[in-house]
Design an enzyme around this catalytic site. Structure first.
Site, PDB file in Angstrom:
ATOM      1  N   HIS A   1      -0.265 -12.332 -13.007  1.00 15.85           N
ATOM      2  CA  HIS A   1       0.100 -12.423 -14.804  1.00 15.85           C
ATOM      3  C   HIS A   1       0.252 -10.903 -15.419  1.00 15.85           C
ATOM      4  O   HIS A   1      -0.394 -10.116 -14.575  1.00 15.85           O
ATOM      5  CB  HIS A   1      -1.212 -13.008 -15.400  1.00 15.85           C
ATOM      6  CG  HIS A   1      -1.590 -14.423 -15.024  1.00 15.85           C
ATOM      7  ND1 HIS A   1      -2.205 -14.527 -13.795  1.00 15.85           N
ATOM      8  CD2 HIS A   1      -1.457 -15.722 -15.615  1.00 15.85           C
ATOM      9  CE1 HIS A   1      -2.411 -15.968 -13.654  1.00 15.85           C
ATOM     10  NE2 HIS A   1      -2.013 -16.600 -14.816  1.00 15.85           N
TER      11      HIS A   1
ATOM     12  N   ASP B   1      -3.019  -8.922 -15.374  1.00 12.17           N
ATOM     13  CA  ASP B   1      -3.474  -8.959 -14.118  1.00 12.17           C
ATOM     14  C   ASP B   1      -3.298  -7.596 -13.555  1.00 12.17           C
ATOM     15  O   ASP B   1      -4.152  -6.730 -12.933  1.00 12.17           O
ATOM     16  CB  ASP B   1      -3.099  -9.777 -13.074  1.00 12.17           C
ATOM     17  CG  ASP B   1      -3.342 -11.281 -13.344  1.00 12.17           C
ATOM     18  OD1 ASP B   1      -4.345 -11.275 -14.136  1.00 12.17           O
ATOM     19  OD2 ASP B   1      -2.838 -12.102 -12.834  1.00 12.17           O
TER      20      ASP B   1
END
EC number: 5.3.1.5
Length: 437
Positions: free
Chosen positions: A101, A104
Site C-alpha cells: 500500500h 506502507d
C-alpha cells in the site's frame, strides 16, 4: 544490502528429507510441472504491510515486536531503512515479487503535498532496489481506510472532498505501480460499507463507488497501464457490511457499472472464510465468471469472526484451490501474495522466515498434488460424464434457445428420467488418494 538477518545467506531447496528449518522441502523454483516451472505457476509475493509494518499490536495490547525502523524519530529515514531490510528479506527468501500500500512504504505526513513528496522519494528507492535485486512488484494499492478521514468510507464517503482525497491517493499509487512495473493494481474497499442503515443511503453510495471504479479504469487507459485491475472481496471488518462481500457480489457490481471486462478479483482465503465460503468456492466462482485475477494466500479460523491472516498450512485446502486455478488455465498477471502475519508471540525476527518458508512449501506441495489431479483427468472425466446429457440433442436444443416451456412440457410426456449417483464419497476418496499419497 543491509545485514539485518545475518544468520541466513539465502533460503534454498534441499528436498523433502531436509531437516534444515531455513530450507525449502518442496518448493523447487525451477521444477517443471505441466509445462511451467513452479515459480511461473505460483508467482510468489511477500506483502509489505504485515511483514514490515505491523508491530505486533492488537485490540487488547500494544506492539510486541522489536523492529529497529519503528523506533526511529525521522519517519522518512525509517521508511528508507525499512526498504533496505525488506529487500534483504525478499532476496534471501528468494521470492520474485512483493506488494504494498502507498502508506506502507512511505509516511503519510501532515499534508497531501508532504504525502506526495515522501511517496515519490521512496518510489525512487524501490525502483533502484528492484533493478539491483531482480525482485518485481506484483501489485500496488492505496490505503484509503486507516486514516481517520476515511472512518465513513473513501469512495462511499458522504463528503465529496474525502472522495477526492481518496482519488488523489489512488492516482499516485497507480502511477507508481506503473512506473515500478507492477503487474496488477488492487482496490480493496476497507471501509466501503456501513455500520448502520439508519444513516446510510445505499443507492447513493453504490453510485459513488461505481463512478470511482469507472474513473480508475479511465486512468488506467490514460496512462497506458498494461496490468490488471483487481477488486478484493471481503464481507465485513472493519465495517458491519462491506459492498464487495464476495466474488459473486463483486461480479454483480461490475455488471451494473459495465466494468466486468475491465476488473477482475483478488481472492483472499481468509475473506472467503468470513463470507461463509470455502477458498475453493470463491476461486471456482471467479473462474466461472471469467474474473479470476490473483490470490492472497493465508488462512482464517472458522471459529473466529475476524481476519486472523495466518500463514496457509493446509495442503488439502490449497490443493483444491490450486486445482481450480489450473483448470482455469492458471494465473496470468496474478500470483500468490502472502497476506499473512506471524503471531503476536512470535517475537524472533527469524519467525518471519519460518512463516513464509512453511507457507511456500505448502503451496508447492499443493501444486504438485493438484497438477497430478489435472494430468490424470480422472475427476474431470467424472464431471464430464455427469453432464454428458447436455451434449445430446435435447440438451443442445434447450441451451440454443430452440425449445420453449410448452415444447418441453410436450416432450416430457414421453420421458421417464432416472437420477444417477453423485458419487461424492467415491470422489472424496479419490481426492484424498492424491493429497495423501
Amino acid at each position: 544490502m543491509t545485514n539485518y538477518f545475518d544468520k541466513i545467506e539465502k533460503v534454498k531447496y534441499e528436498g523433502a528429507d531436509s531437516t534444515n528449518p531455513f530450507a525449502y522441502k518442496h518448493y523447487n523454483a525451477n521444477e517443471v510441472i505441466l509445462g511451467k516451472t513452479m515459480a511461473e505457476h505460483l508467482r510468489l509475493a511477500v506483502c509489505y504491510w504485515h511483514t514490515f509494518c505491523w508491530n505486533g499490536n492488537d485490540m487488547f495490547g500494544v506492539g510486541s515486536l522489536d523492529r529497529s525502523w519503528q523506533k526511529m524519530s525521522d519517519p522518512l529515514a525509517a521508511a528508507k531503512q525499512k526498504a533496505d531490510i525488506a529487500f534483504e528479506f525478499l532476496t534471501k527468501l528468494g521470492v520474485p515479487y512483493y506488494c504494498f500500500h502507498d502508506v506502507d512504504i512511505a509516511p503519510e505526513g501532515n499534508s497531501y503535498q508532504e504525502y506526495v513528496r515522501n511517496f515519490n522519494t521512496i518510489v525512487d528507492i524501490l525502483e533502484q532496489k528492484q533493478a539491483e535485486s531482480g525482485v518485481k512488484l506484483l501489485w500496488g494499492t492505496a490505503n484509503c481506510f486507516s486514516n481517520p478521514r476515511y472512518m465513513s468510507g473513501a469512495a462511499t464517503n458522504p463528503n465529496p472532498e474525502i472522495f477526492t482525497r481518496a482519488a488523489a491517493q489512488v492516482f499516485n499509487a497507480m502511477n507508481a505501480t506503473k512506473r515500478l512495473g507492477g503487474e496488477n493494481y488492487v482496490l480493496w474497499g476497507g471501509r466501503e460499507g456501513y455500520e448502520t442503515l439508519l444513516n446510510t443511503d445505499l443507492r447513493r453510495e453504490r453510485e459513488q463507488i461505481g463512478r470511482f471504479m469507472q474513473m480508475v479504469v479511465e486512468h488506467k487507459h490514460k496512462i497506458g497501464f498494461s496490468g490488471t485491475l483487481l477488486i478484493e472481496p471481503k464481507p465485513q471488518e472493519p465495517t458491519k457490511h462491506q459492498y464487495d462481500y464476495d466474488v459473486a457480489t463483486v461480479y454483480g457490481f461490475l455488471k451494473q457499472f459495465g466494468l466486468e471486462k475491465e476488473i477482475k478479483v483478488n481472492i483472499e482465503a481468509n475473506h472467503a472464510t468470513l463470507a461463509g465460503h470455502t477458498f475453493q468456492h470463491e476461486i471456482a466462482t471467479a473462474a466461472a465468471l471469467d474474473i479470476l485475477g490473483s490470490i492472497d494466500a493465508n488462512r482464517g479460523d472458522p471459529q473466529l469472526g475476524w481476519d486472523t491472516d495466518q500463514f496457509p498450512n493446509s495442503v488439502e485446502e490449497n490443493t483444491l484451490a490450486i486445482y481450480e486455478i489450473l483448470k482455469a488455465g492458471g494465473l496470468t498477471t496474478g500470483g500468490f501474495n502472502f497476506d499473512a502475519k506471524i503471531r503476536r508471540q512470535s517475537i524472533n525476527p527469524y519467525d518471519l522466515f519460518h512463516g513464509h518458508i512453511g507457507a511456500i512449501d505448502v503451496l508447492a506441495l499443493s501444486l504438485k498434488r493438484a497438477a497430478k489431479m489435472v494430468e490424470d483427468h480422472t475427476l474431470q472425466n467424472i464431471v464430464d460424464q455427469r453432464y454428458a446429457g447436455w451434449n445430446g440433442e435435447l440438451g443442445q436444443q434447450i441451451l440454443a434457445g430452440k425449445s420453449s416451456l410448452e415444447a418441453l412440457a410436450q416432450a416430457a410426456q414421453n420421458l421417464d428420467p432416472n437420477p444417477v449417483s453423485g458419487q461424492q464419497e467415491y470422489i472424496e476418496n479419490l481426492v484424498n488418494g492424491y493429497i495423501y499419497r
